[in-house]
Design an enzyme around this catalytic site. Structure first.
Site, mmCIF file in Angstrom:
data_model
loop_
_atom_site.group_PDB
_atom_site.id
_atom_site.type_symbol
_atom_site.label_atom_id
_atom_site.label_comp_id
_atom_site.label_asym_id
_atom_site.label_seq_id
_atom_site.Cartn_x
_atom_site.Cartn_y
_atom_site.Cartn_z
ATOM 1 N N LYS A 206 51.255 -82.193 -15.611
ATOM 2 C CA LYS A 206 52.356 -83.057 -15.179
ATOM 3 C C LYS A 206 52.250 -84.495 -15.665
ATOM 4 C CE LYS A 206 54.760 -82.149 -11.715
ATOM 5 N NZ LYS A 206 56.149 -81.806 -11.470
ATOM 6 N N GLU B 77 61.759 -93.028 -10.907
ATOM 7 C CA GLU B 77 62.228 -92.521 -9.605
ATOM 8 C C GLU B 77 62.289 -93.639 -8.570
ATOM 9 O OE1 GLU B 77 60.541 -88.209 -8.927
ATOM 10 O OE2 GLU B 77 59.109 -89.419 -10.026
ATOM 11 N N HIS C 236 80.696 -85.109 -16.986
ATOM 12 C CA HIS C 236 80.335 -84.084 -15.982
ATOM 13 C C HIS C 236 78.927 -83.528 -16.240
ATOM 14 C CE1 HIS C 236 84.735 -83.936 -15.177
ATOM 15 N NE2 HIS C 236 84.812 -84.014 -16.487
ATOM 16 N N SER D 48 49.545 -85.354 -11.713
ATOM 17 C CA SER D 48 49.534 -84.638 -10.449
ATOM 18 C C SER D 48 48.101 -84.255 -10.133
ATOM 19 C CB SER D 48 50.411 -83.390 -10.558
ATOM 20 O OG SER D 48 49.978 -82.410 -9.629
#
Ligand code: ARG
Length: 457
Positions: A280, A287, A153, A274
């Site tokens: 970043k 992704e 979970h 970024s």
């Protein structure tokens, strides 16, 4: 090609919707190999003269060289790769080119070409999966003793070893290879010689072309042969499941590389910055792998819907099989390459993993197990007692390893000082040595087993 019966050419829109050359040109190699095998067989069976065969084979080799050199001009008016190649052959060798299409049709031709293409994709994907597995195994061996939180979970559950976690993906990828290889077995029959749908009156030798193209045997039913796309569907199914596995792992990499987890650091090669936030390091490759499964499963769905309800045998609907399949198989190949690169490059933050593993009373089950084994307490009671111990630690604001022996005895007199060893994460993972469990020794044994599988021992 069929001018005899027609008085006008196609409308421009008809040409646009009908043509497949824009995407099926990538079947040129398979198409030419199929034609060469067919021409040789026609000569062998006396349907074609040796001279014609030689002209055809030499001419096709030249066409292939032109395509490879980028000097071939593809024509949309010629619809597809099959007619483009044949038309060029005619320019080169004249009349003999027209004899190549004896005893075959584009229906068995395209089915043959596409099987050969998908077979090559399967072989390439299997090799790529094996490379990724090898990388995961290598990293798993290094991280056999690295302790991280195991989750259910996405809540900390019990400590596990990072090597064990990596080997979980090796298992999944192993099944992916199995599915691809299984699809390949059923794929590997030659439709060539089924002709349009009913077979042919010429005395052809289908075993000969099947053998020449590396098929195990010719297909047994001509109607099925030209209308079957199961081999693509099965491959896309296996590809979807594999992509789903990669997507799950990619998601973990995204989570683990966040500042809040900081379990791993992805290399500069597989992250992006970024344009506005200088701090970043975005896990873009992970992704995108996480997302690619969308188009791969989309291709499967798309082709299933195209095929459902099609009457036997060939219908032009089936030309819609290729674009989606090409796209999906490309996407999986790229995802595998990117995942392999990321896994090879990532830095593991063992301290952060270990710290997270000890948080959240993750060894509570070990305390309960100890109560069962050392004090003969039934597991249900041990569970209850351990619950009280956890509550006490929570009250005191410490972990289980922060409790004194008095604390333990306050909850239950039967506990003795041996409990201190039990509550460490090291003891917890080492204890899980049942077959398939997370213990470091198991990780090393499983890694060794997989290395033997991969080297074919
Ligand atoms: N381009 C076609 C395809 O990809 C080749 C087969 C054409 N056959 C036909 N009867 N029109 O399916």
């Amino acid at each position: 090609m069929w001018g005899g019966r027609f008085s006008s050419g196609p409308d421009a829109v008809m040409e646009e919707i009908n043509a497949s050359i824009g995407f099926d040109k990538r079947l040129y190699r398979q198409d030419i190999a199929g034609s060469i095998a067919h021409a040789r067989m026609l000569a062998e069976t006396g349907i074609l003269t040796q001279n014609d065969r030689d002209a055809i084979v030499a001419g096709l080799a030249e066409v292939e060289a032109e395509i490879e050199a980028g000097t071939f001009t593809f024509s949309r008016a010629l619809e597809d790769i099959h007619m483009n190649v044949e038309a060029r052959l005619k320019e080169k060798i004249g009349e003999a080119a027209g004899r190549l299409h004896t005893a075959r049709s584009r229906n068995d031709q395209v089915a043959t070409d596409f099987r050969l293409y998908v077979r090559d994709c399967i072989d390439m994907l299997v090799a790529q999966i094996r490379t990724l597995q090898a990388k995961l195994i290598e990293r798993a061996e290094d991280e056999a003793e690295t302790i991280m939180p195991g989750f259910t979970h996405l809540q900390s559950a019990q400590p596990v070893t990072f090597g064990h976690h990596l080997l979980a993906y090796v298992e999944m990828l192993g099944r992916d290879v199995g599915r691809l290889e299984d699809a390949r077995k059923r794929l590997n029959e030659s439709p060539l010689g089924s002709a349009a749908l009913a077979g042919t009156p010429y005395p052809i030798d289908r075993d000969m072309t099947a053998r020449a193209l590396g098929f195990d045997r010719p297909t047994a039913n001509s109607l099925d042969a030209v209308s079957d796309r199961d081999f693509v569907l099965e491959t896309l199914t296996a590809a979807s499941i594999c992509a789903m596995h990669l997507s799950r792992f990619a998601e973990e990499l995204v989570v683990w590389s966040s500042a809040q987890f900081a379990f791993v650091r992805l290399s500069d090669k597989f992250t992006t910055g970024s344009s506005i936030m200088p701090q970043k390091r975005n896990p873009d490759a992970a992704e995108l792998i996480r997302a690619k499964v969308g188009r791969i499963m989309g291709a499967l769905t798309s082709l299933l819907v195209v095929m459902k309800g099609l009457p036997l045998a060939y219908s032009k609907d089936m030309q819609e099989d290729k674009e989606v399949a090409f796209d999906a198989l490309d996407a999986l190949s790229l995802s595998l390459a990117a995942m392999t690169g990321m896994v090879g490059d990532l830095t593991v933050n063992r301290e952060a993993m270990r710290a997270a593993a000890s948080a959240g009373f993750s060894t509570a089950t070990d305390v309960a197990d100890w109560l069962v084994r050392q004090a003969g307490i039934p597991f249900r009671d041990a569970h209850h007692i351990t619950g009280q111990i956890v509550a006490l630690a929570e009250q005191k604001g410490c972990g289980l390893e922060g409790l004194t022996i008095e604390d333990f005895k306050f909850i239950d007199q039967r506990i003795d000082s041996r409990i201190h060893k039990v509550v460490t994460v090291e003891a917890s993972v080492a204890a899980r040595s049942s077959y398939g469990g997370t213990a470091p020794a198991n990780v090393l044994a499983q890694a060794a087993r997989w290395k033997e599988i991969l080297t074919g021992k």
